[in-house]
Enzyme design. Structure first.
Site, mmCIF file in Angstrom:
data_model
loop_
_atom_site.group_PDB
_atom_site.id
_atom_site.type_symbol
_atom_site.label_atom_id
_atom_site.label_comp_id
_atom_site.label_asym_id
_atom_site.label_seq_id
_atom_site.Cartn_x
_atom_site.Cartn_y
_atom_site.Cartn_z
ATOM 1 N N SER A 70 0.834 -1.208 0.000
ATOM 2 C CA SER A 70 0.000 0.000 0.000
ATOM 3 C C SER A 70 0.869 1.258 0.000
ATOM 4 C CB SER A 70 -0.920 0.017 1.222
ATOM 5 O OG SER A 70 -1.787 -1.091 1.200
ATOM 6 N N GLN A 178 0.740 -8.990 -6.448
ATOM 7 C CA GLN A 178 0.310 -10.384 -6.633
ATOM 8 C C GLN A 178 1.264 -11.165 -7.538
ATOM 9 O OE1 GLN A 178 -2.194 -12.193 -5.230
ATOM 10 N NE2 GLN A 178 -2.764 -10.476 -3.929
ATOM 11 N N CYS A 323 -19.699 -7.040 1.842
ATOM 12 C CA CYS A 323 -20.791 -6.904 2.812
ATOM 13 C C CYS A 323 -20.273 -6.957 4.241
ATOM 14 C CB CYS A 323 -21.802 -8.020 2.628
ATOM 15 S SG CYS A 323 -22.660 -7.900 1.068
#
Ligand code: PLP
Length: 394
Positions: A70, A178, A323
């Protein structure tokens, strides 16, 4: 327990752990100190820098250690934006399915007056060099395109995109978090100007990463303070983690072909098995795909319920939908490849590594269809689909 969430994080390798151990309690000096204890740490730092550089084909002085992927993404993008602004260039090209470390940094720049163009990624989730070429304008200051997608596994044509950027004189950054340790990287051959990696995605420790920056591109500090990392990233270096990252990257790079072959065989077995589930679809590029990535959508179910039931069976997986983090929005990646909301909610990502086994794949292939069927049997949406009240998408 079956761990199939290696895209989220990996187990620390024994090699990395052993390499790190002395730097917690024996060689604990501050590399900025002039005494022997400090200089021993400084030596370890220099050696780690050389190792990491060797694994991606750059010079040691082109490596900047960070706290992870990040931070590397943030610093790369902000540095290119600062350079662009000085020349009156405020157009940035990226893709719709980048990691949030990239997308949220770009959002921030948008608020500061930059124009951000997110290229569409099509139904298999990739962008072409032509798309990038057509999007580049005289005021483009940065192209940032991920090497491989963390959710759906697509591998992008990085060398070709790099060539387009080089030809047009635009800085090219890639989030290779990745890819590093899993796919061969050569920043010179692939025309890459800046590249981010993160140790914990290739069996290194959490909280360590690196940014490669081609010689001649000035970096902007995002953390101010001491003169560490040639004055570009302040803060006492996390020596154990940096040493662990170097050891893990070296180990992964040395075994890259062997591991990729093994993991891809497990992946293909899993894809084969799960494809048999009715109303299912593989997400991502079926050809150019990370060796360890399996990503599916199953119509008529909720990914979260699937995850919980898999966990109860000892299988650790992931879902693209968000969610659980308090948002009702499904994954931006699945929406970007055109999955409708209700389909994107029924997603499952299994990400493998060389420690996984064939028996584990057999177990997953046996469990997932049963759980999908059970969830569908209690799903009002599935009832509507079966009765024809709603149309199937898949
Ligand atoms: C994990 C990941 C990141 C973030 O890396 P951290 O070291 O966890 O900060 C960035 N980009 C991609 C593609 C990732 O998978």
């Amino acid at each position: 327990m079956i761990y199939a969430d290696n895209a989220a994080t990996t187990r620390l390798s024994k090699t990395a752990l052993n390499a790190m151990m002395p730097y917690f309690s024996e060689i604990y000096g501050n590399p900025s100190s002039l005494h022997t204890a400090g200089q021993e740490a400084a030596e370890a730092l220099a050696e780690a820098r050389e190792t990491v550089a060797g694994c991606i084909g750059c010079l040691p002085k082109e490596i900047y250690f960070t706290s992870g992927g990040s931070e590397a993404d943030n610093q790369a993008i902000i540095s290119a934006a600062v350079l662009g602004e000085r020349k009156g260039k405020k157009h940035i090209i990226s893709t719709a399915f980048e990691h949030h470390a990239v997308l949220h940094t770009l959002k921030k720049l948008e608020k500061q007056g930059f124009e951000v163009e997110l290229l569409p990624v099509g139904s298999i989730g990739t962008v072409t060099p032509e798309q990038v070429k057509n999007a580049i304008r005289p005021d483009t200051c940065l192209v940032t395109v991920m090497y491989a997608n963390n959710e759906i596994g697509s591998i992008l044509p990085i060398a070709e995109i790099g060539a387009v950027c080089r030809e047009k004189g635009v800085i090219f950054h890639t989030d290779a978090v990745q890819a590093a340790g899993h796919l061969k990287i050569d920043v010179k051959e692939q025309n890459i100007d800046m590249l981010s990696i993160s140790a914990h995605k290739f069996h290194g420790p959490k909280g360590a990463g690196a940014l490669y920056v081609k010689t001649g591109i000035p970096l902007t500090n995002i953390i101010e303070g001491g003169a560490q990392e040639r004055g570009k990233r302040a803060g006492t270096e996390n020596i154990p983690a940096i040493v662990g990252m170097a050891a893990a990257l070296k180990e992964a790079t040395d075994n890259i072909d062997k591991n990729a072959k093994k993991v891809a065989a497990l992946r293909d077995k899993l894809i084969d098995g799960l494809s048999k589930i009715p109303k299912s679809a593989l997400n991502g590029d079926p050809m150019n795909r990370l060796p360890g990535n399996v990503s599916f959508c199953f119509e008529g179910i909720e990914g979260e319920s699937l995850l919980l039931l898999l966990d109860a069976k000892g299988i650790c997986a992931s879902s693209g939908s968000a969610c659980t983090s308090g948002s009702l929005d499904p994954s931006h990646v699945l929406l970007a490849i055109g999955r409708p909301h209700e389909v994107a909610h029924g997603s499952l990502r299994l990400s493998l590594c060389e420690e996984n086994t064939e028996e584990e794949m057999d177990h997953i292939i046996a469990e997932v269809p049963k759980i999908v069927e059970r969830l569908r049997s209690i799903s009002p949406l599935w009832k509507d689909l079966e009765s024809g009240k709603k149309q199937f998408v898949l």
